[in-house]
Design a protein around this motif. Structure first.
Motif, short mmCIF file in Angstrom:
data_model
loop_
_atom_site.label_atom_id
_atom_site.label_comp_id
_atom_site.label_asym_id
_atom_site.label_seq_id
_atom_site.Cartn_x
_atom_site.Cartn_y
_atom_site.Cartn_z
N THR A 60 0.70 -1.20 -0.21
CA THR A 60 -0.13 -0.10 -0.02
C THR A 60 1.03 1.15 -0.04
OG1 THR A 60 -0.18 -0.11 2.31
CG2 THR A 60 -1.78 -1.12 1.26
N THR A 61 0.34 2.35 -0.58
CA THR A 61 0.95 3.52 -0.75
C THR A 61 0.26 4.59 -0.35
OG1 THR A 61 0.61 4.06 -2.94
CG2 THR A 61 2.39 2.50 -2.44
N LEU A 62 0.68 5.91 -0.36
CA LEU A 62 -0.02 7.16 -0.42
C LEU A 62 -1.21 7.09 -1.19
CD1 LEU A 62 -0.58 9.94 0.84
CD2 LEU A 62 1.30 10.71 -0.73
N ALA A 63 -1.09 6.76 -2.45
CA ALA A 63 -2.04 6.75 -3.55
C ALA A 63 -3.29 6.02 -3.00
CB ALA A 63 -1.55 6.27 -4.73
N ASP A 64 -2.93 4.66 -2.41
CA ASP A 64 -3.97 3.81 -2.19
C ASP A 64 -4.82 4.36 -0.91
OD1 ASP A 64 -3.42 1.60 -3.85
OD2 ASP A 64 -1.55 1.24 -2.56
N ALA A 65 -3.88 5.17 0.13
CA ALA A 65 -4.55 5.80 1.11
C ALA A 65 -5.57 6.79 0.56
CB ALA A 65 -3.61 6.55 2.17
N GLN A 66 -5.14 7.46 -0.39
CA GLN A 66 -6.05 8.77 -0.89
C GLN A 66 -7.33 7.97 -1.51
OE1 GLN A 66 -4.35 12.00 -3.32
NE2 GLN A 66 -5.81 11.08 -4.86
N ASN A 72 -14.52 6.44 0.99
CA ASN A 72 -15.23 6.28 2.46
C ASN A 72 -14.36 6.93 3.74
OD1 ASN A 72 -16.72 5.90 4.62
ND2 ASN A 72 -17.50 3.79 3.80
N ALA A 73 -14.61 8.28 3.90
CA ALA A 73 -13.91 9.01 4.90
C ALA A 73 -14.23 8.37 6.22
CB ALA A 73 -14.12 10.40 4.68
N ALA A 74 -15.35 7.87 6.40
CA ALA A 74 -15.80 7.63 7.71
C ALA A 74 -15.27 6.38 8.27
CB ALA A 74 -17.44 7.48 7.81
N SER A 75 -15.06 5.57 7.34
CA SER A 75 -14.30 4.28 7.60
C SER A 75 -12.84 4.07 7.66
CB SER A 75 -15.03 3.10 6.88
OG SER A 75 -14.73 3.15 5.67
N THR A 111 -6.18 16.13 0.17
CA THR A 111 -6.49 14.84 0.81
C THR A 111 -5.31 14.44 1.54
OG1 THR A 111 -7.52 14.17 -1.16
CG2 THR A 111 -6.94 12.37 0.14
N VAL A 112 -4.10 14.72 0.92
CA VAL A 112 -2.76 14.31 1.90
C VAL A 112 -2.77 15.20 3.06
CG1 VAL A 112 -0.33 14.73 1.61
CG2 VAL A 112 -1.57 13.88 -0.48
N ALA A 113 -3.04 16.35 3.17
CA ALA A 113 -3.20 17.12 4.39
C ALA A 113 -4.35 16.57 5.42
CB ALA A 113 -3.87 18.64 4.18
N GLU A 114 -5.23 16.03 4.69
CA GLU A 114 -6.17 15.04 5.71
C GLU A 114 -5.75 13.97 6.18
OE1 GLU A 114 -9.92 14.26 8.02
OE2 GLU A 114 -8.89 16.26 7.01
N ILE A 115 -4.83 13.21 5.41
CA ILE A 115 -4.17 11.96 5.96
C ILE A 115 -3.20 12.18 7.01
CG2 ILE A 115 -2.69 10.16 5.13
CD1 ILE A 115 -3.82 10.29 2.21
N ILE A 116 -2.56 13.37 6.89
CA ILE A 116 -1.46 13.72 7.78
C ILE A 116 -2.16 14.30 9.15
CG2 ILE A 116 0.40 15.46 8.55
CD1 ILE A 116 1.11 13.48 6.44
#
Length: 288
Positions: A60-66, A72-75, A111-116
């Motif tokens: 898995t990578t950042l692209a998969d996380a995005q 589905n942001a909730a899960s 999206t990257v900012a939200e992941i961080i």
């Protein structure tokens, strides 16, 4: 603690070959060895080297996380997209960059900012960034607690790039105390002295890293941070000093940890919080 936020260290440079990735890796490893929950994020989206340096692979990578976050942001759980590096009983998490260049172009800054932001379980997040003032980098610099600005100021074009980079950071209104100037290969003979560079910048270097090409080469070949590959290297010791400055560790704390591990761990958390508050703390985090 309610309202806790991770301490985000951006490792940034304006020149290639500055030692930025090696610095990010060893900061992450040192912080993890000190007992802090640490995540290293490779934000060189097209040519990231962290996984190669550490001899790691990931499904898995950042692209998969995005994609998962947008689906589905909730899960979404950021932990599902991190890969653990472990050596000598020390471990830290890594978020790898996209595998394909096409995926790198599809990365969304927001999206990257939200992941961080969703990495709140970590005490420290170390960002290995590219050497440009891109939209993504500017957002990450905004979110950072400190900017670890690395440079090798060994000849005139490098000094020019470093000064332009520092002046640009100031022009973007980042506080001077947020910017930590770090000189790499500081012990090599140079056309321009470090003191002259400081006069040109109007600021002093926060930390100086010595040169040790053999140790760095050994580290990369072994796929291990310097503390495991070359623990006696002067460069390794200098990275330990830098880690200590970011955690407020001192010799007395080390002695305490040997005699009273539990109290030392509690003191470590307190010192880390004190360091964050001294820097502007929760109000400054994520802002200029």
């Amino acid at each position: 603690m309610e309202g806790h936020r991770s301490i985000v260290i951006a490792v940034f440079s304006t020149s290639a070959g500055s030692g930025k990735t090696i610095t990010a890796i060893n900061l992450a490893a040192g912080l993890a060895k000190e007992g802090y929950q640490t995540c290293l994020v490779d934000l060189d989206l097209q040519f990231g080297d962290v996984m190669g340096y550490l001899d790691m692979v990931s499904d898995t990578t950042l692209a998969d996380a995005q994609k998962a976050l947008e689906r589905n942001a909730a899960s979404f759980r950021v932990e599902d997209y991190l890969t653990e590096y472990s050596c000598g009983g020390v471990s830290f998490s890594v978020l790898p960059p996209p595998r394909e260049i096409n995926d790198a172009y599809m990365v969304n800054v927001d999206t990257v900012a939200e992941i961080i932001r969703r990495m709140g379980s970590f005490n420290f997040i170390v960002l290995d960034m590219t050497s440009v003032f891109s939209a993504l980098n500017l957002v990450m610099l905004d979110m950072s607690t400190v900017i670890n600005f690395v440079g090798v100021v060994d000849f005139l074009p490098a000094v020019k790039n470093y000064k332009v980079g520092y002046d640009t950071l100031l022009r973007f209104e980042y506080e001077e105390r947020k910017i930590r100037l770090v000189e790499n290969k500081a012990d090599e003979e140079k056309y321009i002295s470090s003191r002259d560079v400081e006069r040109l910048l109007g600021a002093k270097f926060y930390h100086r890293l010595p040169s040790d090409t053999a140790a760095v080469t050994q580290s990369i070949r072994m796929g291990r941070p310097l503390m495991f590959a070359a623990p006696l290297s002067p460069l390794t010791q200098s990275y330990w000093q830098l880690v200590g400055r970011y955690t407020n560790r001192d010799d007395s704390a080390q002695a305490q940890s040997k005699n009273h591990p539990a109290s030392a761990q509690e003191g470590k958390k307190s010192r880390g919080l004190s360091w964050l508050l001294d820097l502007g703390g929760f109000a400054a985090h994520g802002s200029k």
